[in-house]
Design a protein around this motif. Structure first.
Motif, PDB file in Angstrom:
ATOM      1  N   LYS A  45     -23.089   6.223  71.782  1.00  0.00           N
ATOM      2  CA  LYS A  45     -23.046   7.674  71.547  1.00  0.00           C
ATOM      3  C   LYS A  45     -21.606   8.132  71.351  1.00  0.00           C
ATOM      4  CE  LYS A  45     -27.144   8.507  74.245  1.00  0.00           C
ATOM      5  NZ  LYS A  45     -27.698   8.966  75.498  1.00  0.00           N
ATOM      6  N   GLY A  46     -21.430   9.067  70.460  1.00  0.00           N
ATOM      7  CA  GLY A  46     -20.103   9.596  70.220  1.00  0.00           C
ATOM      8  C   GLY A  46     -19.237   8.702  69.357  1.00  0.00           C
ATOM      9  N   LYS A  47     -19.848   7.719  68.702  1.00  0.00           N
ATOM     10  CA  LYS A  47     -19.151   6.798  67.803  1.00  0.00           C
ATOM     11  C   LYS A  47     -18.110   5.936  68.502  1.00  0.00           C
ATOM     12  CE  LYS A  47     -19.903   8.622  63.302  1.00  0.00           C
ATOM     13  NZ  LYS A  47     -19.435   8.284  62.000  1.00  0.00           N
ATOM     14  N   ARG A  48     -18.276   5.681  69.793  1.00  0.00           N
ATOM     15  CA  ARG A  48     -17.358   4.797  70.526  1.00  0.00           C
ATOM     16  C   ARG A  48     -17.688   3.359  70.165  1.00  0.00           C
ATOM     17  NH1 ARG A  48     -16.646   1.922  75.151  1.00  0.00           N
ATOM     18  NH2 ARG A  48     -18.748   2.223  75.932  1.00  0.00           N
ATOM     19  N   ILE A  49     -16.688   2.630  69.697  1.00  0.00           N
ATOM     20  CA  ILE A  49     -16.870   1.250  69.252  1.00  0.00           C
ATOM     21  C   ILE A  49     -17.036   0.342  70.463  1.00  0.00           C
ATOM     22  CG2 ILE A  49     -15.855  -0.680  67.964  1.00  0.00           C
ATOM     23  CD1 ILE A  49     -14.075   1.513  66.560  1.00  0.00           C
ATOM     24  N   VAL A  50     -18.137  -0.435  70.454  1.00  0.00           N
ATOM     25  CA  VAL A  50     -18.338  -1.386  71.547  1.00  0.00           C
ATOM     26  C   VAL A  50     -18.336  -2.827  71.048  1.00  0.00           C
ATOM     27  CG1 VAL A  50     -19.540   0.230  73.055  1.00  0.00           C
ATOM     28  CG2 VAL A  50     -20.858  -1.149  71.442  1.00  0.00           C
ATOM     29  N   GLY A  51     -18.236  -3.004  69.740  1.00  0.00           N
ATOM     30  CA  GLY A  51     -18.196  -4.356  69.199  1.00  0.00           C
ATOM     31  C   GLY A  51     -18.431  -4.371  67.701  1.00  0.00           C
ATOM     32  N   MET A  52     -18.658  -5.571  67.205  1.00  0.00           N
ATOM     33  CA  MET A  52     -18.863  -5.759  65.769  1.00  0.00           C
ATOM     34  C   MET A  52     -19.764  -6.973  65.607  1.00  0.00           C
ATOM     35  SD  MET A  52     -17.116  -4.506  62.901  1.00  0.00           S
ATOM     36  CE  MET A  52     -15.767  -5.003  61.889  1.00  0.00           C
ATOM     37  N   ILE A  53     -20.609  -6.926  64.577  1.00  0.00           N
ATOM     38  CA  ILE A  53     -21.436  -8.080  64.246  1.00  0.00           C
ATOM     39  C   ILE A  53     -21.327  -8.305  62.746  1.00  0.00           C
ATOM     40  CG2 ILE A  53     -23.586  -6.769  63.974  1.00  0.00           C
ATOM     41  CD1 ILE A  53     -24.954  -9.262  65.357  1.00  0.00           C
ATOM     42  N   SER A  54     -21.303  -9.562  62.362  1.00  0.00           N
ATOM     43  CA  SER A  54     -21.209  -9.886  60.935  1.00  0.00           C
ATOM     44  C   SER A  54     -22.472 -10.596  60.486  1.00  0.00           C
ATOM     45  CB  SER A  54     -19.990 -10.771  60.665  1.00  0.00           C
ATOM     46  OG  SER A  54     -20.216 -12.073  61.148  1.00  0.00           O
ATOM     47  N   GLU A  55     -22.666 -10.579  59.204  1.00  0.00           N
ATOM     48  CA  GLU A  55     -23.782 -11.309  58.612  1.00  0.00           C
ATOM     49  C   GLU A  55     -23.666 -12.789  58.978  1.00  0.00           C
ATOM     50  OE1 GLU A  55     -25.904 -11.513  54.251  1.00  0.00           O
ATOM     51  OE2 GLU A  55     -23.741 -11.211  54.348  1.00  0.00           O
ATOM     52  N   PHE A  56     -22.449 -13.290  58.990  1.00  0.00           N
ATOM     53  CA  PHE A  56     -22.202 -14.687  59.341  1.00  0.00           C
ATOM     54  C   PHE A  56     -22.620 -14.979  60.780  1.00  0.00           C
ATOM     55  CE2 PHE A  56     -19.455 -18.112  60.920  1.00  0.00           C
ATOM     56  CZ  PHE A  56     -19.855 -19.127  60.055  1.00  0.00           C
ATOM     57  N   ASP A  57     -22.407 -14.017  61.694  1.00  0.00           N
ATOM     58  CA  ASP A  57     -22.818 -14.201  63.088  1.00  0.00           C
ATOM     59  C   ASP A  57     -24.320 -14.473  63.175  1.00  0.00           C
ATOM     60  OD1 ASP A  57     -20.225 -13.684  64.057  1.00  0.00           O
ATOM     61  OD2 ASP A  57     -20.633 -11.540  64.298  1.00  0.00           O
ATOM     62  N   ILE A  58     -25.084 -13.723  62.409  1.00  0.00           N
ATOM     63  CA  ILE A  58     -26.544 -13.895  62.430  1.00  0.00           C
ATOM     64  C   ILE A  58     -26.927 -15.229  61.807  1.00  0.00           C
ATOM     65  CG2 ILE A  58     -28.726 -13.035  61.502  1.00  0.00           C
ATOM     66  CD1 ILE A  58     -27.665 -10.212  61.957  1.00  0.00           C
ATOM     67  N   LYS A  59     -26.310 -15.573  60.695  1.00  0.00           N
ATOM     68  CA  LYS A  59     -26.618 -16.856  60.055  1.00  0.00           C
ATOM     69  C   LYS A  59     -26.268 -18.022  60.980  1.00  0.00           C
ATOM     70  CE  LYS A  59     -26.326 -15.313  55.293  1.00  0.00           C
ATOM     71  NZ  LYS A  59     -25.554 -15.331  54.056  1.00  0.00           N
ATOM     72  N   ARG A  60     -25.160 -17.894  61.697  1.00  0.00           N
ATOM     73  CA  ARG A  60     -24.755 -18.944  62.633  1.00  0.00           C
ATOM     74  C   ARG A  60     -25.766 -19.054  63.775  1.00  0.00           C
ATOM     75  NH1 ARG A  60     -19.182 -17.899  64.107  1.00  0.00           N
ATOM     76  NH2 ARG A  60     -20.084 -16.236  65.320  1.00  0.00           N
ATOM     77  N   MET A  61     -26.289 -17.912  64.222  1.00  0.00           N
ATOM     78  CA  MET A  61     -27.279 -17.914  65.287  1.00  0.00           C
ATOM     79  C   MET A  61     -28.566 -18.613  64.837  1.00  0.00           C
ATOM     80  SD  MET A  61     -29.507 -14.956  66.970  1.00  0.00           S
ATOM     81  CE  MET A  61     -30.665 -15.272  65.670  1.00  0.00           C
ATOM     82  N   LEU A  62     -28.935 -18.445  63.576  1.00  0.00           N
ATOM     83  CA  LEU A  62     -30.147 -19.081  63.050  1.00  0.00           C
ATOM     84  C   LEU A  62     -29.984 -20.583  62.926  1.00  0.00           C
ATOM     85  CD1 LEU A  62     -31.149 -16.503  60.300  1.00  0.00           C
ATOM     86  CD2 LEU A  62     -32.306 -16.912  62.472  1.00  0.00           C
ATOM     87  N   GLY A  63     -28.755 -21.036  62.834  1.00  0.00           N
ATOM     88  CA  GLY A  63     -28.492 -22.472  62.752  1.00  0.00           C
ATOM     89  C   GLY A  63     -28.336 -22.940  61.312  1.00  0.00           C
ATOM     90  N   PRO A  64     -27.861 -24.169  61.142  1.00  0.00           N
ATOM     91  CA  PRO A  64     -27.594 -24.686  59.803  1.00  0.00           C
ATOM     92  C   PRO A  64     -28.881 -24.993  59.039  1.00  0.00           C
ATOM     93  CG  PRO A  64     -27.246 -26.399  61.422  1.00  0.00           C
ATOM     94  CD  PRO A  64     -27.537 -25.134  62.179  1.00  0.00           C
ATOM     95  N   ILE A  65     -28.798 -24.831  57.738  1.00  0.00           N
ATOM     96  CA  ILE A  65     -29.903 -25.208  56.856  1.00  0.00           C
ATOM     97  C   ILE A  65     -29.372 -26.313  55.964  1.00  0.00           C
ATOM     98  CG2 ILE A  65     -31.453 -24.439  55.018  1.00  0.00           C
ATOM     99  CD1 ILE A  65     -31.276 -21.628  56.234  1.00  0.00           C
TER     100      ILE A  65
END
Length: 155
Positions: A45-65
């Protein structure tokens, strides 16, 4: 004559798509693909930054193909991401930058931290995002001079 260096505020995107810590990874993945973006600041709330996520983070979580069988297995990515919240995989120690700093300062911060985007904050609130593409675009505009014409060439 030396050209004045661009400031972060001159290059940043101000209409930033964000997610909250309680949003799902499937929503983040959807936002990446429907908006052709690669980074999502995570704000409370209030646009306070608590972190960042990237598309690469999600792909890495899914594992290698590495083969077609794994691709078929990963085609159920939505099921894997659906119930998981963004704050489970968020990078919380995200460097931030102020809008009045220079583009070269942003570039150095990105290089030092091996990242490609920085949330821009003012008074502890998100006001934009600057990416390596924004900085490269400015570099090209500033230094890409037309090729000199050969002698004897008509204009």
């Amino acid at each position: 004559m030396k050209r004045k260096e661009a400031l972060v505020q001159d290059l940043m995107t101000t209409e930033v798509i964000t997610v909250s810590p309680t949003d799902t990874l499937s929503l983040a993945f959807f936002l990446f693909h429907t908006n052709s973006i690669h980074y999502l600041p995570i704000v409370e709330k209030g646009k306070r930054i608590v972190g960042m996520i990237s598309e690469f983070d999600i792909k890495r979580m899914l594992g290698p193909i590495q083969n077609e069988a794994q691709l078929i297995e990963h085609s159920g990515w939505y099921k894997q991401l659906k119930g998981k919240h963004v704050d489970t995989f968020v990078r919380k120690r995200v460097p931030r930058i102020k809008p009045e700093l220079t583009a070269s300062h942003a570039a150095k911060l990105m290089l030092k931290n091996k990242i490609s985007a920085l949330p821009v904050e003012n008074k502890r609130k998100l006001v934009g995002i600057i990416t390596e593409t924004d900085i490269l675009r400015e570099y090209i505009k500033a230094f890409d001079q037309p090729a000199p014409k050969a002698k004897g060439t008509k204009t």
